[in-house]
Design a protein around this motif. Sequence first.
Motif, short mmCIF file in Angstrom:
data_model
loop_
_atom_site.label_atom_id
_atom_site.label_comp_id
_atom_site.label_asym_id
_atom_site.label_seq_id
_atom_site.Cartn_x
_atom_site.Cartn_y
_atom_site.Cartn_z
N UNK A 156 0.83 -1.21 0.00
CA UNK A 156 0.00 0.00 0.00
C UNK A 156 0.86 1.26 0.00
N UNK A 157 1.96 1.24 0.74
CA UNK A 157 2.86 2.39 0.73
C UNK A 157 3.44 2.59 -0.67
N UNK A 158 3.77 1.51 -1.35
CA UNK A 158 4.29 1.61 -2.72
C UNK A 158 3.23 2.15 -3.67
N UNK A 159 2.00 1.66 -3.54
CA UNK A 159 0.91 2.17 -4.38
C UNK A 159 0.70 3.66 -4.14
N UNK A 160 0.77 4.08 -2.89
CA UNK A 160 0.61 5.52 -2.58
C UNK A 160 1.73 6.33 -3.24
N UNK A 161 2.96 5.82 -3.24
CA UNK A 161 4.07 6.52 -3.91
C UNK A 161 3.81 6.63 -5.42
N UNK A 162 3.32 5.55 -6.00
CA UNK A 162 3.04 5.55 -7.43
C UNK A 162 1.92 6.54 -7.75
N UNK A 163 0.89 6.55 -6.94
CA UNK A 163 -0.20 7.51 -7.14
C UNK A 163 0.35 8.93 -7.01
N UNK A 164 1.28 9.14 -6.09
CA UNK A 164 1.92 10.45 -5.96
C UNK A 164 2.65 10.84 -7.23
N UNK A 165 3.35 9.89 -7.86
CA UNK A 165 4.03 10.18 -9.14
C UNK A 165 3.00 10.60 -10.18
N UNK A 166 1.89 9.89 -10.23
CA UNK A 166 0.86 10.18 -11.22
C UNK A 166 0.20 11.54 -10.97
N UNK A 167 0.03 11.89 -9.71
CA UNK A 167 -0.68 13.12 -9.36
C UNK A 167 0.17 14.38 -9.46
N UNK A 168 1.48 14.23 -9.53
CA UNK A 168 2.34 15.42 -9.58
C UNK A 168 2.75 15.78 -11.00
N UNK A 169 2.09 15.20 -11.96
CA UNK A 169 2.40 15.49 -13.35
C UNK A 169 2.79 14.23 -14.06
N UNK A 170 3.01 14.32 -15.34
CA UNK A 170 3.36 13.10 -16.04
C UNK A 170 4.71 12.57 -15.56
#
Length: 183
Positions: free
Chosen positions: A59-73
């Motif tokens: 879940x922590x990894x998924x949250x990091x990935x979602x953060x990458x997606x949400x901060x721009x391409x």
Amino acid sequence: MSQTRERILAIARELFVRHGYTGTTNADIARELGTTTAALYYHFPSKAAILDGLLAEPLAAYHRIIGYLDTGPPAPAELLGAFIDLAADSRELAALIDRDPSVLAVVDKRLPRTIERMTEQVIAALAGPDADRGAVLRAHAAFAATKHATMAALALNAGILDPADRAEILRTALRVLQPPAAG
């Protein structure tokens, strides 16, 4: 974390993978641990709490990935690298998350968006803006390659992802994203 908690999580992971989350009871876990269900509750108040303990890292990894997606391409290398690391770090839980609908539902509840929606965003990011059909197909292929090649590398190396293998998987996935040469 105590050794007993670690053993409980290891036993639960094995039983959940083998029998499914709903097919495993706290009594099953306690029996494998060689203790009583009451003693199990000392460490985890419920089976759901055990599952939460198992899912903490993915879940922590998924949250990091979602953060990458949400901060721009995100850069494709960053995004694919994050999925390689996720596959390597949660290799024992991958089958459980992928195949057990009740576990996937728990994961989806703990994230700001579903895994399905996140995957759609990952494919869109990998395909790039104004992607044609070929770019979308290459994005799917690169994404799939990261997981499957990582699992293969782990199987070839006693469950350890060698840095050279990680680099090769990433290079290969990035090459897959490239359009074929004209001609």
